[in-house]
Design a protein around this motif. Structure first.
Motif, PDB file in Angstrom:
ATOM      1  N   GLN A 166       0.837  -1.082  -0.237  1.00  0.00           N
ATOM      2  CA  GLN A 166       0.041  -0.014   0.126  1.00  0.00           C
ATOM      3  C   GLN A 166       0.917   1.370   0.084  1.00  0.00           C
ATOM      4  OE1 GLN A 166      -2.228  -1.092   3.429  1.00  0.00           O
ATOM      5  NE2 GLN A 166      -3.971  -1.208   2.368  1.00  0.00           N
ATOM      6  N   LEU A 167       1.858   1.263   0.614  1.00  0.00           N
ATOM      7  CA  LEU A 167       2.759   2.374   0.881  1.00  0.00           C
ATOM      8  C   LEU A 167       3.559   2.552  -0.361  1.00  0.00           C
ATOM      9  CD1 LEU A 167       4.438   1.900   4.375  1.00  0.00           C
ATOM     10  CD2 LEU A 167       2.593   3.643   3.726  1.00  0.00           C
ATOM     11  N   ALA A 168       3.864   1.616  -1.037  1.00  0.00           N
ATOM     12  CA  ALA A 168       4.509   1.608  -2.454  1.00  0.00           C
ATOM     13  C   ALA A 168       3.585   2.202  -3.376  1.00  0.00           C
ATOM     14  CB  ALA A 168       5.105   0.305  -2.923  1.00  0.00           C
ATOM     15  N   SER A 169       2.406   1.450  -3.469  1.00  0.00           N
ATOM     16  CA  SER A 169       1.280   2.230  -4.475  1.00  0.00           C
ATOM     17  C   SER A 169       0.879   3.606  -4.086  1.00  0.00           C
ATOM     18  CB  SER A 169       0.054   1.413  -4.135  1.00  0.00           C
ATOM     19  OG  SER A 169       0.403   0.188  -4.390  1.00  0.00           O
ATOM     20  N   ALA A 170       1.025   4.163  -2.985  1.00  0.00           N
ATOM     21  CA  ALA A 170       0.766   5.511  -2.613  1.00  0.00           C
ATOM     22  C   ALA A 170       1.851   6.217  -2.903  1.00  0.00           C
ATOM     23  CB  ALA A 170       0.423   5.528  -0.996  1.00  0.00           C
ATOM     24  N   ALA A 171       3.140   5.809  -2.970  1.00  0.00           N
ATOM     25  CA  ALA A 171       4.112   6.709  -3.193  1.00  0.00           C
ATOM     26  C   ALA A 171       4.270   6.834  -5.044  1.00  0.00           C
ATOM     27  CB  ALA A 171       5.477   6.093  -2.869  1.00  0.00           C
ATOM     28  N   ILE A 172       3.970   5.973  -5.513  1.00  0.00           N
ATOM     29  CA  ILE A 172       3.819   6.011  -6.981  1.00  0.00           C
ATOM     30  C   ILE A 172       2.652   6.606  -7.456  1.00  0.00           C
ATOM     31  CG2 ILE A 172       3.276   4.801  -8.961  1.00  0.00           C
ATOM     32  CD1 ILE A 172       4.766   2.368  -7.930  1.00  0.00           C
ATOM     33  N   LEU A 173       1.564   6.771  -6.855  1.00  0.00           N
ATOM     34  CA  LEU A 173       0.524   7.668  -7.001  1.00  0.00           C
ATOM     35  C   LEU A 173       0.974   9.237  -6.745  1.00  0.00           C
ATOM     36  CD1 LEU A 173      -3.423   7.122  -6.238  1.00  0.00           C
ATOM     37  CD2 LEU A 173      -2.122   9.294  -5.423  1.00  0.00           C
ATOM     38  N   LEU A 174       1.446   9.339  -5.919  1.00  0.00           N
ATOM     39  CA  LEU A 174       1.842  10.904  -5.486  1.00  0.00           C
ATOM     40  C   LEU A 174       2.876  11.165  -6.491  1.00  0.00           C
ATOM     41  CD1 LEU A 174       1.879  10.721  -1.697  1.00  0.00           C
ATOM     42  CD2 LEU A 174       0.341  11.883  -3.107  1.00  0.00           C
ATOM     43  N   ALA A 175       3.796  10.410  -6.989  1.00  0.00           N
ATOM     44  CA  ALA A 175       4.762  10.695  -7.856  1.00  0.00           C
ATOM     45  C   ALA A 175       4.193  11.012  -9.282  1.00  0.00           C
ATOM     46  CB  ALA A 175       5.850   9.781  -7.930  1.00  0.00           C
ATOM     47  N   ARG A 176       3.507  10.234  -9.663  1.00  0.00           N
ATOM     48  CA  ARG A 176       2.650  10.429 -11.033  1.00  0.00           C
ATOM     49  C   ARG A 176       1.901  11.637 -10.772  1.00  0.00           C
ATOM     50  NH1 ARG A 176       2.081   5.632 -14.186  1.00  0.00           N
ATOM     51  NH2 ARG A 176      -0.073   6.317 -14.953  1.00  0.00           N
ATOM     52  N   ARG A 177       1.143  12.078  -9.827  1.00  0.00           N
ATOM     53  CA  ARG A 177       0.565  13.246  -9.830  1.00  0.00           C
ATOM     54  C   ARG A 177       1.505  14.474  -9.970  1.00  0.00           C
ATOM     55  NH1 ARG A 177      -4.382  15.247  -5.796  1.00  0.00           N
ATOM     56  NH2 ARG A 177      -4.560  17.148  -6.722  1.00  0.00           N
ATOM     57  N   ALA A 178       2.653  14.241  -9.290  1.00  0.00           N
ATOM     58  CA  ALA A 178       3.527  15.498  -9.210  1.00  0.00           C
ATOM     59  C   ALA A 178       3.986  15.852 -10.594  1.00  0.00           C
ATOM     60  CB  ALA A 178       4.751  14.969  -8.076  1.00  0.00           C
TER      61      ALA A 178
END
Length: 125
Positions: free
Chosen positions: A73-85
């Protein structure tokens, strides 16, 4: 205590050695970083997404408040935030397939990650 003295300490150690040899001493845990690497490869992430998501995920290592989330879940969240950024679609069918998480399931974890990051003193960010 575990075996109620059915085996001697030496017998337990011998069996542990047998198990480790059968596994070729390949004993690891599924860390958030392992999930991150897999998901980034699956999503064909560019350098900016890789670096951003690694930075975000590294920030979770010292957080007690994020311990109740699964490493995946943490890895997924980090990717989601990076893609948004970087201005990409925050989630994709490929990420859904490889992570098993929908965007709606990842967003609360991403929010918690951001809250934790923003609560970190500036000199430690």
């Amino acid at each position: 205590y575990v075996c109620d003295r059915a085996y001697s300490g030496n017998e337990i150690l011998e069996m542990e050695e047998v198990v480790l040899k059968a596994l070729d001493y390949n004993v690891t845990i599924a860390s958030a970083h392992c999930f991150l690497v897999r998901y980034l490869k699956a999503a064909h992430a560019d350098k900016r997404i890789v670096q951003s998501s690694c930075l975000l995920l590294d920030g979770t290592l010292t957080s007690y408040t994020l311990l109740h989330y699964l490493p995946s879940q943490l890895a997924s969240a980090a990717i989601l935030l990076a893609r948004r950024a970087v201005g990409r679609n925050v989630w994709s069918p490929t990420l859904l397939h490889y992570t098993g998480y929908t965007e709606e399931e990842v967003i609360p974890v991403a929010r918690a990650l951001l809250v934790e990051k923003n609560s970190t003193p500036p000199d430690l960010r």
